[in-house]
Scaffold this motif. Structure first.
Motif, short mmCIF file in Angstrom:
data_model
loop_
_atom_site.label_atom_id
_atom_site.label_comp_id
_atom_site.label_asym_id
_atom_site.label_seq_id
_atom_site.Cartn_x
_atom_site.Cartn_y
_atom_site.Cartn_z
N SER A 24 0.68 -1.28 -0.02
CA SER A 24 -0.07 0.00 -0.10
C SER A 24 0.74 1.37 -0.04
O SER A 24 0.55 2.25 -0.43
N THR A 80 -4.23 -3.99 5.00
CA THR A 80 -5.21 -3.92 3.79
C THR A 80 -6.24 -5.22 3.93
O THR A 80 -5.70 -6.37 4.07
N ASP A 110 -4.58 -2.81 -4.99
CA ASP A 110 -3.64 -3.20 -3.82
C ASP A 110 -4.66 -4.67 -3.34
O ASP A 110 -5.86 -4.67 -3.82
MG LIG Z 1 -1.81 -2.85 2.66
#
Ligand SMILES: [Mg+2]
Ligand SMILES: Nc1nc2c(ncn2[C@@H]2O[C@H](COP(=O)(O)OP(=O)(O)OP(=O)(O)O)[C@@H](O)[C@H]2O)c(=O)[nH]1
Length: 337
Positions: free
Chosen positions: A164, A192, A208
């Motif tokens: 990220s 994430t 992502d």
């Molecule tokens: Mg991440």
């Protein structure tokens, strides 16, 4: 009522019915979940759990596309078997070796790349970068343009490697949008939680993904203050010890290594500068002997890797007893540098 709104920081599906459950928001007009909000505004970290089965499903779905993949690897924490992720994805792939700023500048990038060329991993290209220091980001963009087959470019890797952060830096550098939105990042694993599409330019959308959780990583077995200590933030100053048989090297609360067989030797620690290492005579201390013992044989010019902590470069052949939390993975590899 079911809704289809997802957190723009971590990708989790938003819900307003259960405060204790992931994705909670007091009000569904919010774009960001409570966990991301607290983390970004107050540095209040809550560990989320993510099952690897879900992640493997994401990798399989990536493999069904013909899109380019960036496989991100943390240079201080190269996994024992980096083919695990590769085996799920058949796509064209760029190996992105990140956190280059943490390894000493004196190390040659070509030497690092040479190490990866011997691992039997298939990739179109390889690059060392630092998202934090904005190192080689233009070159990475160039490689993306060279190898991409559609707009979509997936960013995959183990958890906490810096996926990220890499995307945030690309957005900051190259997005033409006025509002440059930033993904949530943290030193904890599983920040994430789902796929998130980020439009970089008209021609490139970065996707992502959550990371594969590595159960052998020491970060899973220490408290948050220790996680912050273990996470190297700036260039490591390697610590070299000349050690004889019968001597022990200790990192308080974490790690003990007794040198039990071999000639006079040199051990160089590549770990966070915030960790102190002390040398003692084996029989003068019982520190950490209650942890699990593993006897490890090391060959000439090899590294002992302690998953999540860093590595120790050993010059001569050696046999050592390592005391460490039971689940933390230790392995030996040919020296990275
Ligand atoms: Mg991440
Ligand atoms: N020194 C340094 N630290 C970095 C770099 N990139 C990321 N980090 C740090 O690594 C940690 C993890 O970064 P994230 O971007 O959240 O990692 P991730 O791969 O997205 O992690 P998950 O979402 O949990 O899978 C954070 O503490 C970042 O500050 C880098 O280039 N250099």
């Amino acid at each position: 009522m079911d809704n289809e709104k997802y957190c723009i920081g971590c990708g989790v599906k938003l819900q307003d019915s259960n405060m204790l459950y992931e994705g909670y928001v007091p009000d569904l007009s919010n774009d960001i979940c409570s966990r991301c909000f607290k983390l970004r505004n107050y540095g209040d970290y809550q560990i989320a759990t993510k099952s690897n089965d879900e992640y493997i499903d994401i990798l399989k779905s990536v493999s069904e596309t013909k899109d380019l993949v960036l496989y991100v690897i943390d240079l201080l924490n190269i996994e024992k078997d980096i083919n695990v992720i590769r085996n799920y994805i058949k796509n064209r792939l760029i190996l992105v070796l990140t956190k280059r700023d943490i390894l000493p500048k004196s190390i040659n990038d070509e030497k690092i790349k040479e190490y990866f060329s011997k691992l039997g991993l298939e990739y179109q290209d390889i690059i060392t970068i630092s998202a934090n220091k904005n190192y080689n980001m233009d070159e990475l963009l160039h490689l993306i343009k060279k190898y991409k087959s559609s707009k979509n470019v997936y960013v995959v890797g183990h958890t906490n490697v810096g996926k990220s952060t890499l995307i945030n830096k690309m957005v900051q550098n190259y997005s033409e949008d006025e509002e440059k939105f930033q993904l949530t990042i943290s030193p904890l694993p599983s920040t994430t939680l789902n796929k998130i599409n980020i439009k970089l330019t008209d021609d490139i959308t970065l996707i992502d993904t959550p990371g594969l959780v590595d159960r052998g990583n020491i970060a899973n077995y220490v408290d948050f203050d220790m996680i912050k200590k273990i996470n190297a933030k700036k260039e490591i100053k390697p610590d070299t010890f000349q050690v004889k048989c019968g001597q022990s090297l200790i990192i308080p609360d974490l790690f003990r290594m007794d040198y039990i067989e071999g000639e006079k030797n040199s051990f160089t620690f590549f770990v966070s500068n915030d960790l102190d290492i002390t040398k003692k005579d084996i029989n003068k201390t019982d520190a950490l002997k209650d942890l699990t013992k593993r006897t490890i044989e090391v060959g000439y010019h090899q590294d002992i890797v302690i998953n999540g902590l860093g590595f120790i470069k050993v010059v001569e052949k050696a046999v050592v007893d390592i005391y460490l939390e039971n689940n933390v993975e230790v392995f030996v590899r040919d020296s990275l540098i």
